[in-house]
Design an enzyme around this catalytic site. Sequence first.
Site, PDB file in Angstrom:
ATOM      1  N   ASP A   1       0.810  -1.216   0.000  1.00 46.57           N
ATOM      2  CA  ASP A   1       0.000   0.000   0.000  1.00 46.57           C
ATOM      3  C   ASP A   1       0.844   1.267   0.000  1.00 46.57           C
ATOM      4  OD1 ASP A   1       0.861  -0.928   2.533  1.00 46.57           O
ATOM      5  OD2 ASP A   1      -0.395   0.593   3.485  1.00 46.57           O
ATOM      6  N   GLU A   2       0.222   2.329  -0.418  1.00 44.06           N
ATOM      7  CA  GLU A   2       0.742   3.681  -0.240  1.00 44.06           C
ATOM      8  C   GLU A   2       2.181   3.875  -0.699  1.00 44.06           C
ATOM      9  OE1 GLU A   2      -1.830   5.238   3.562  1.00 44.06           O
ATOM     10  OE2 GLU A   2       0.051   4.223   4.019  1.00 44.06           O
TER      11      GLU A   2
END
Lengths: 713, 713
Positions: B327-328
């Site tokens: 993620d991210e």
Amino acid sequence: MNTKTSSLFTIVLTVVMTTTALTQQQMPDVAIKYEHNLMPVPSFVQFYEGKLKVTQSLTVSTPQYSDARLQAAIDRFLKRMQSRTGLTFGQGIAADATSPTIEIRCSKSGEVIPSLDEDESYELDIGLSKVLLTAPTVVGALRGLETVLQLVSSNRDGYYFPVAKVKDQPRFRWRGLLIDIGRHYEPPEVLKRNLDAMAAVKLNVFHWHLTEDQGFRIESKKFPKLHQMGSDGLFYTQEQAKEIIDYARQRGIRVVPEFDIPGHSTSWLVGHPELGSAAGPYKIERQAGIFEPALDPTRDDVYKFLDTFLGEMAALFPDAYMHIGGDENEGKQWDRNPNIQAFMKEKGIANNHALQAYFNQRLLKILEKHKKKMIGWDEILQPELPKNAVIHSWRGTAALAEAAKKGYDGILSNGYYIDLSYPTSQHYVVDPIPADTTLTTEEQKHILGGEATMWGEYVGPETIDSRIWPRTAAIAERLWSPRTTTDIDDMYRRLSVISVQLEELGLTHERNVDVLLRRLANSKDIAPLKLLVSLVEPVKEYRRGEQRPSTMLSPLTGFVDAARPDSESGRRLRKTVDDFLSDAPRFQLHATDLEKTFKDWRDCQLLLAALIDRSSALHEVKPLATDVRNLGDAGLEALQFITSGQTPPPEWLQAKSELLNEAAKPKGAVELVVVTSVRQLVTAATELPQLKTMSSAEWKKHVSMLASSADKK
Amino acid sequence: MNTKTSSLFTIVLTVVMTTTALTQQQMPDVAIKYEHNLMPVPSFVQFYEGKLKVTQSLTVSTPQYSDARLQAAIDRFLKRMQSRTGLTFGQGIAADATSPTIEIRCSKSGEVIPSLDEDESYELDIGLSKVLLTAPTVVGALRGLETVLQLVSSNRDGYYFPVAKVKDQPRFRWRGLLIDIGRHYEPPEVLKRNLDAMAAVKLNVFHWHLTEDQGFRIESKKFPKLHQMGSDGLFYTQEQAKEIIDYARQRGIRVVPEFDIPGHSTSWLVGHPELGSAAGPYKIERQAGIFEPALDPTRDDVYKFLDTFLGEMAALFPDAYMHIGGDENEGKQWDRNPNIQAFMKEKGIANNHALQAYFNQRLLKILEKHKKKMIGWDEILQPELPKNAVIHSWRGTAALAEAAKKGYDGILSNGYYIDLSYPTSQHYVVDPIPADTTLTTEEQKHILGGEATMWGEYVGPETIDSRIWPRTAAIAERLWSPRTTTDIDDMYRRLSVISVQLEELGLTHERNVDVLLRRLANSKDIAPLKLLVSLVEPVKEYRRGEQRPSTMLSPLTGFVDAARPDSESGRRLRKTVDDFLSDAPRFQLHATDLEKTFKDWRDCQLLLAALIDRSSALHEVKPLATDVRNLGDAGLEALQFITSGQTPPPEWLQAKSELLNEAAKPKGAVELVVVTSVRQLVTAATELPQLKTMSSAEWKKHVSMLASSADKK
């Protein structure tokens, strides 16, 4: 015992100090009174005008000696400072900081293995720009850091250290806490948080009572049946023991292991019945008490076993001392064993005491072989005991002095039995070397110190902290601070602050009271239970077992477990009643206080009744709820008579006395601690109708007489 | 959402059950309503007249299959029963007891390694003489034992089980709790007590978020620089990890480890900068946020490293799944790295998303080699992702449904972010398969369940429990119980009981509030602070960081840390104000309640001011104390106008509105949750002077309008 002493508010205005540490900084030269929260009180402390502000740029430097232990201690110190102040110290530790807030000048590590010879002294020189902590050893520096933490203060402008000088060292070298994990096991994290608390109040010996009738709690690789069959699986692995020993060493605390023999040894015999003085099989003991099983002192294979086992333990535990217990062996198994009787006859051993002396002699040789000094309870003091053994006295200062006169070192535990639920003040006045000692200065050196004893019959992981703390902090003060530190009111004032500070180390003595009450109530709404629990204490001595039979397998989650020794509410009420009865000019003020208190008691019965009906575990509390209402009624009525100047009818006194007598009886193994205060008021009501016509002086005289007579009833 | 449903009070009076279990005992045949405290609510539960008394002679037998895991679970069960009832069960477990109180008929152990395929179902048949627990697997029996514990009830006559039948199995197979120990480390005992709590509410996946920018927390023997340089010494040894995994397995809980890559990987790069997409050196990240460091997805040696490291971890963690985060990662380091740019051009990789897809493809091969299935956050869902990967959605049910339509299994975390400080009710209404789902029955099977996420920016060992519990129990119910279990009031009623029961497992969510307040006050006298903290909640979402800047090294001991999400006082006040404004006939009763509340608020400012002056860490609370007094004043005045029927002057409304607006602003990262209720009263005061002349019906109509308009302000 109530005189203010110079250790609290030093009034010497000019002090000439010649050490290096105290001449480093420009100090304001006007000494001031300052109400500090130090516990134990240092041997010398003096405050001056001025403050050293604590900000987020605080740094600690160690320009001279440092090592991993000191660095770790500083790291913990900074975290605790942060936790208390809410500040984030961005820079932390830097050995070479040019203008550190806290400079630690330490000369060396000190003893490799913490020992009796450790130099724990330190000096603090807190000026307007920095704290200078000087100590010959890292352990001294650790002690000093704890003092620094206790000096953190706050006002509107933020956190600060008061400008001060401290020169400190312990009065006694052996300041211990015994934790009995034989009767109830405590997981390593419980021991760790208690080691943290010990360090916070400068205790330096953790006496680890590892074996009991009810549990053998240390892994033996030589004889695994010992822990496997003797502990219900609740024992410390050798890895865990090493971790605890290191954890203690990090905090300058010795770990003295105890293997209690020849009695108190049922759990040994479960896996090794062949060591016993009677035929097995044996089962782990589940009751509290003194039991018959004892090792057989007549057989060589028993000593061979002990040699191997204690040799294994001697390698595991680095401390110079090994505690061999030796207490409370009544020798009943010995009396009944014909082989043992024949052995005694053959060797000319007159009685069981002499037989135990024989056992100890042989044990001593084993300990010597493994390079350990022997320590044991009073009972080991027999004619032929060598002089390097240490006597651990549960009997008292007289027994200890007697041993000292014979040339034995000794430590005191009589008077420090914190499991008996006595108030702090009672332990606080016990001095290992009482003021009236007949010992010479030379003999006094044999008194090494003392140990608080947390016997484990009625404590588990949820409750043990509340039996040890905060009371043990006052015992720590007795063992560290000058003999002249004896102001009980001031001790209680400081104790209350220290108690809160101990929580930052994870101690649960405050927080778990509500946990237990919520569980009992099966609800978050516990206000009336909190009131009730604040008015009681567990019964004293070992009466809990009589009043509320249980085994070592019983839950420790009753109302008595939520109750704590040394009720603060009880103390407060005694003071308010005393003030009310002795301070005639302001009696209305105190009367209002008392009235509110008694109304709360009266009103809580209904609320309690509802809780009790819903929760069977609370049924034992029901009569207490009635008692509290009766006490509230009696208090209100007495107040009414006293303040109105009316004479109560004789049958009133009779009726109230009966209720008071009933309320004075313990229930569910707790006792209401406020009965005496109410009785004092009731007595006053019958004897003081003439209040309004009395002068203040007459009143005071009369009342002091009353107070002492109320106590006697 | 507020309709009573049959899952709570089943009103079916006659039930025909054909299973063996339910025909074993003579059952009373009249079904009754019974207010139980079960959480999660079973899929079928029915109560009957009668009670099975719980006494100290309680025994448990396992006449069919049993094993060490079941025996240990029964042992824990008995200890918890003892702790709650105060009874000592003398006999305990006996496989062959002739008339056991609780008989467990279990067929087999179930999965050797806890897995998605575990059969967790069980049935309970509680008659007048015994509890029959039937389960195909030991894990089913564990789930059933938790239900039995929640059924223990009490009245005047003692503890009992209500006569009942339960037939239960989970709605979703994946019911997890993520704990992020990357940002703040939590010691093993914190994880253990949370595993206990998870088991108590039937959660079955512990998602162990082991690596983050701020910490690499698992020992690697292959690459020790990872944990040695990336964790400040705060990591789990492999021994500790094994202990946690076994602890979880004992409770029927899977442990899914997460190694978050290619982003969120700063801590990896401290010891191994050569893995990064930019030249080092790297330092452990101390801030909260999203950071640039990312593994270089273009270099073979990076994959070789991951192969070795993940291979090591695959051997350590037995679960079938491995979470790779994903993620991210914003790819800023990738954008700036010419080698990476050249690689993308060469391979025809269009953008960073595609590059991450490439990374995941190669990672997937590594996981396959080590026999692990891949799970990752939404971002991993790229065109070429194989169908056996699992999507973990922080984006929401729509994203999850989309993945399911493409044939991917998925679990939901959006809506279960417990770190955002939202009230329980808000999480409770989030359903992984909403009622209006467009998924076919077949597609719905791809929705495996969900996970509550305890992100670690602002929690430490003292506070993490209070962020997880009790709210997560309601999420556990959403994932276990039938979709129709949606009564929010009843959820809160049961949650309050479960919250107290969780404390018996050592959870600190209740007890540590007072600990933090006492530390802030440096005193035991914290009554006014307790009042204040009950009226606030931490600010929602991630606004704490903006309002009260801090780093990962900052203490977590502020007032905001004592504050908890989902204020019970706030909820109560909303209800009382609603009742007051909608229940005209009894308004005086509610008015008295409200008056007492507002007076307490008004009066607490002075007490708070004294505390705040003494304790600098409380200074940030000062404006809140003023707000609370103002709210108290406003409430009292509004009450006065409403009950007297007088019209307040226009400037009054103006003045109060300003104060209310001020009070609505967060301070010190907490917000007062009672402002809306006071605003509602103030509005009512200006609009309802005609109270006394209105009929009850008119009043109600008017007020419901007012309530909705007050909310909008």
